[in-house]
Every structure is written in structure tokens, then in C-alpha cells.
Design a protein around this motif. Structure first.
Motif, PDB file in Angstrom:
ATOM      1  N   PHE A  82     -19.953 -35.276 -25.353  1.00 23.70           N
ATOM      2  CA  PHE A  82     -18.759 -35.591 -26.131  1.00 23.70           C
ATOM      3  C   PHE A  82     -17.525 -35.476 -25.261  1.00 23.70           C
ATOM      4  N   GLY A  83     -16.511 -36.242 -25.640  1.00 21.75           N
ATOM      5  CA  GLY A  83     -15.230 -36.164 -24.956  1.00 21.75           C
ATOM      6  C   GLY A  83     -14.273 -35.320 -25.766  1.00 21.75           C
ATOM      7  N   VAL A  84     -13.524 -34.473 -25.098  1.00 26.24           N
ATOM      8  CA  VAL A  84     -12.513 -33.661 -25.772  1.00 26.24           C
ATOM      9  C   VAL A  84     -11.148 -33.981 -25.161  1.00 26.24           C
ATOM     10  N   THR A  85     -10.217 -34.301 -26.030  1.00 26.20           N
ATOM     11  CA  THR A  85      -8.826 -34.535 -25.625  1.00 26.20           C
ATOM     12  C   THR A  85      -8.000 -33.388 -26.176  1.00 26.20           C
ATOM     13  N   TYR A  86      -7.193 -32.781 -25.331  1.00 24.70           N
ATOM     14  CA  TYR A  86      -6.473 -31.586 -25.776  1.00 24.70           C
ATOM     15  C   TYR A  86      -5.062 -31.525 -25.200  1.00 24.70           C
ATOM     16  N   ASP A  87      -4.262 -30.714 -25.849  1.00 25.56           N
ATOM     17  CA  ASP A  87      -2.884 -30.472 -25.428  1.00 25.56           C
ATOM     18  C   ASP A  87      -2.902 -29.458 -24.286  1.00 25.56           C
ATOM     19  N   SER A  88      -2.624 -29.915 -23.083  1.00 22.77           N
ATOM     20  CA  SER A  88      -2.732 -29.034 -21.920  1.00 22.77           C
ATOM     21  C   SER A  88      -1.717 -27.900 -21.938  1.00 22.77           C
ATOM     22  N   TYR A  89      -0.617 -28.078 -22.676  1.00 20.66           N
ATOM     23  CA  TYR A  89       0.387 -27.012 -22.737  1.00 20.66           C
ATOM     24  C   TYR A  89      -0.093 -25.837 -23.592  1.00 20.66           C
ATOM     25  N   GLN A  90      -1.096 -26.058 -24.456  1.00 24.98           N
ATOM     26  CA  GLN A  90      -1.639 -24.990 -25.288  1.00 24.98           C
ATOM     27  C   GLN A  90      -2.979 -24.468 -24.768  1.00 24.98           C
ATOM     28  N   TRP A  91      -3.424 -24.995 -23.651  1.00 24.44           N
ATOM     29  CA  TRP A  91      -4.772 -24.696 -23.144  1.00 24.44           C
ATOM     30  C   TRP A  91      -4.650 -23.914 -21.848  1.00 24.44           C
ATOM     31  N   ASP A  92      -5.067 -22.666 -21.870  1.00 27.69           N
ATOM     32  CA  ASP A  92      -5.028 -21.844 -20.664  1.00 27.69           C
ATOM     33  C   ASP A  92      -6.235 -22.182 -19.803  1.00 27.69           C
ATOM     34  N   SER A  93      -6.010 -22.766 -18.640  1.00 31.65           N
ATOM     35  CA  SER A  93      -7.085 -23.289 -17.805  1.00 31.65           C
ATOM     36  C   SER A  93      -7.486 -22.304 -16.704  1.00 31.65           C
ATOM     37  N   ILE A  94      -8.757 -21.896 -16.718  1.00 31.25           N
ATOM     38  CA  ILE A  94      -9.289 -21.074 -15.633  1.00 31.25           C
ATOM     39  C   ILE A  94      -9.266 -21.876 -14.332  1.00 31.25           C
ATOM     40  N   ALA A  95      -9.615 -23.169 -14.428  1.00 35.95           N
ATOM     41  CA  ALA A  95      -9.622 -24.017 -13.236  1.00 35.95           C
ATOM     42  C   ALA A  95      -8.251 -24.047 -12.577  1.00 35.95           C
ATOM     43  N   GLN A  96      -7.199 -24.122 -13.388  1.00 29.72           N
ATOM     44  CA  GLN A  96      -5.855 -24.151 -12.826  1.00 29.72           C
ATOM     45  C   GLN A  96      -5.511 -22.823 -12.164  1.00 29.72           C
ATOM     46  N   ARG A  97      -5.942 -21.725 -12.763  1.00 30.40           N
ATOM     47  CA  ARG A  97      -5.675 -20.412 -12.160  1.00 30.40           C
ATOM     48  C   ARG A  97      -6.388 -20.290 -10.810  1.00 30.40           C
ATOM     49  N   LEU A  98      -7.613 -20.812 -10.734  1.00 28.73           N
ATOM     50  CA  LEU A  98      -8.342 -20.776  -9.469  1.00 28.73           C
ATOM     51  C   LEU A  98      -7.663 -21.680  -8.443  1.00 28.73           C
ATOM     52  N   ALA A  99      -7.209 -22.851  -8.911  1.00 33.22           N
ATOM     53  CA  ALA A  99      -6.509 -23.771  -8.010  1.00 33.22           C
ATOM     54  C   ALA A  99      -5.231 -23.140  -7.471  1.00 33.22           C
ATOM     55  N   ASP A 100      -4.549 -22.363  -8.309  1.00 36.21           N
ATOM     56  CA  ASP A 100      -3.318 -21.696  -7.872  1.00 36.21           C
ATOM     57  C   ASP A 100      -3.590 -20.727  -6.721  1.00 36.21           C
TER      58      ASP A 100
END
Length: 231
Positions: A82-100
Motif C-alpha cells: 500500500f501507498g501512504v501519503t502523509y503530512d511531513s510536518y506532523q511526521w517525526d522521521s527516524i530516517a531524517q534524524r539519521l540523515a542529520d
């Protein structure tokens, strides 16, 4: 370089929170993110019985950050995409924290019983304690599953086996490990499911269900591995 596997209880993130209510459902991210800065989309694989998959998707689709859920395969399939579309401003991303932190990680994170399984590849300059602190400062629980030098992973088979075990729930691992330890799979063994149930303290039918699902997942991964090698 080291391969580090973390289990993260990602509080406040719908996939993790909803899966905690549906422990027999397993999720795996199968695509990278696409979309705008405000709205992102990715594809997820989900496994579980038809009724449990439907229940998960119903609850997941109603979560605040989720804008849309679109099934790409029939719900009665062994694997539903399934595809999920979401509001990135409300979604705390582990991937983004790792990328940081500039950390390399394996694509295809699995989520089971509320826990996300992340495999990281750390250089000598990467500080694991700092990475874990960053995740926990965001309100998450973090457990170290393993930390091993890549020169100790001598074969592709070893890596495939690691992914195979990550795909099991905690209870499935327990039942499968118990079955192995009591000789259930030994040639000529007279150990049965009732014996395993006594060891783990579960009903026989429940034990059989956990064991069957564990065996299905392990054999599916073995089949995929052999197919990828042309065997």
C-alpha cells in the motif's frame, strides 16, 4: 565499519503506534520517499491475516498525519502493498534524524509490535551514543540488538539470515527458538506442538499459530534468497 541494529519504539508515529495494537502484523518499507516538502509518499509492504491487515489499515488511515492510504494489491494476499501519503510536518522521521547525523542505514525498515528495526552502518567517526541520545531525546525508546564489525560478516548468507530474524515478532522468535531447543526439528523427534506450548506457557493452538507464521516467514526469506542467487 560496523553494522549496528537498533529497535526503536517510535512514540507518536502512526506506523509504530498502530502496529503496537496489532502485534501479528509486520510492516516493511519498500520504497524511498517522494513528493513535496509538505506532503510525502512511500510504499509499504504489510503481512498478516486478512482481518488483521484490514483492521490495521483502518486504524492507520485515521491517524492525524496520514492524508491517504491506497492499497495496490488484494487484502487476501500473503503480502499486501500500500501507498501512504502523509503530512511531513506532523511526521517525526527516524530516517531524517539519521540523515542529520550523516549515518548510512539499510533501506527496508521493518516494524513489528510497535518496534521499528533499523540497521545502521557506522564509520569510526560515528558516535553511536550520540545517535541513540538523539532518538531518545525525541521521546523514543531505543534498544541495541547487535553491534558487529563488517569484517566479521563473512558471507552474504549471514546478512540474509539477519534480515530473516528481524522479520519475526518477539513471540514468534520465542516459539521458534523453543521449538529448536527442545528438538522439534530433529530427525526422528517425538516432540510435538503441545510440548512446545508447555515450555512457553501458551495454549497449544496459539503456539501452533506463532510457530506456523514464523516458519512461513523464514521459508519465504530463504526462498527469496535462493531465487536471487538463481537456485
Amino acid at each position: 565499519m560496523r553494522e549496528v541494529t537498533l529497535r526503536v519504539r517510535h512514540h507518536g508515529e502512526p506506523e509504530s503506534d498502530v502496529s503496537a495494537s496489532h502485534p501479528e502484523v509486520t510492516l516493511r518499507s519498500v520504497s524511498s520517499l517522494s513528493g513535496s516538502a509538505a506532503e510525502r509518499k512511500r510504499i509499504v509492504e504489510i503481512r498478516g491475516s486478512t482481518g488483521r491487515v484490514e483492521a490495521f489499515l483502518d486504524e492507520f488511515a485515521s491517524a492525524d498525519p496520514v492524508n491517504d492510504v491506497e492499497c495496490f494489491s488484494p487484502l487476501e494476499n500473503d503480502r499486501v502493498f500500500f501507498g501512504v501519503t502523509y503530512d511531513s510536518y506532523q511526521w517525526d522521521s527516524i530516517a531524517q534524524r539519521l540523515a542529520d547525523h550523516g549515518v548510512h542505514y539499510r533501506v527496508g525498515t521493518t516494524i513489528q509490535n510497535g518496534w521499528e528495526h533499523w540497521t545502521l552502518y557506522l564509520d569510526e567517526t560515528d558516535d553511536l551514543a550520540t545517535i541513540v541520545a538523539s532518538l531518545e531525546d525525541a521521546g523514543n525508546d531505543t534498544e541495541l540488538v547487535r553491534d558487529i564489525s563488517l569484517d566479521e560478516l563473512t558471507t552474504e548468507k549471514h546478512l540474509a539470515r539477519s534480515r530473516m530474524l528481524d522479520d519475526l515478532t518477539n513471540r514468534q522468535r520465542e516459539v521458534l527458538a523453543t521449538a529448536t531447543n527442545v528438538g522439534y526439528y530433529d530427525e526422528g523427534s517425538d516432540v510435538n506442538v503441545e510440548d512446545i506450548a508447555d515450555e512457553v506457557g501458551l495454549a497449544q493452538t496459539t503456539t501452533w499459530e506463532h510457530l506456523t507464521r514464523a516458519e512461513e516467514k523464514v521459508m519465504a526469506e530463504v526462498g527469496d534468497y535462493l531465487a536471487s542467487r538463481g537456485r
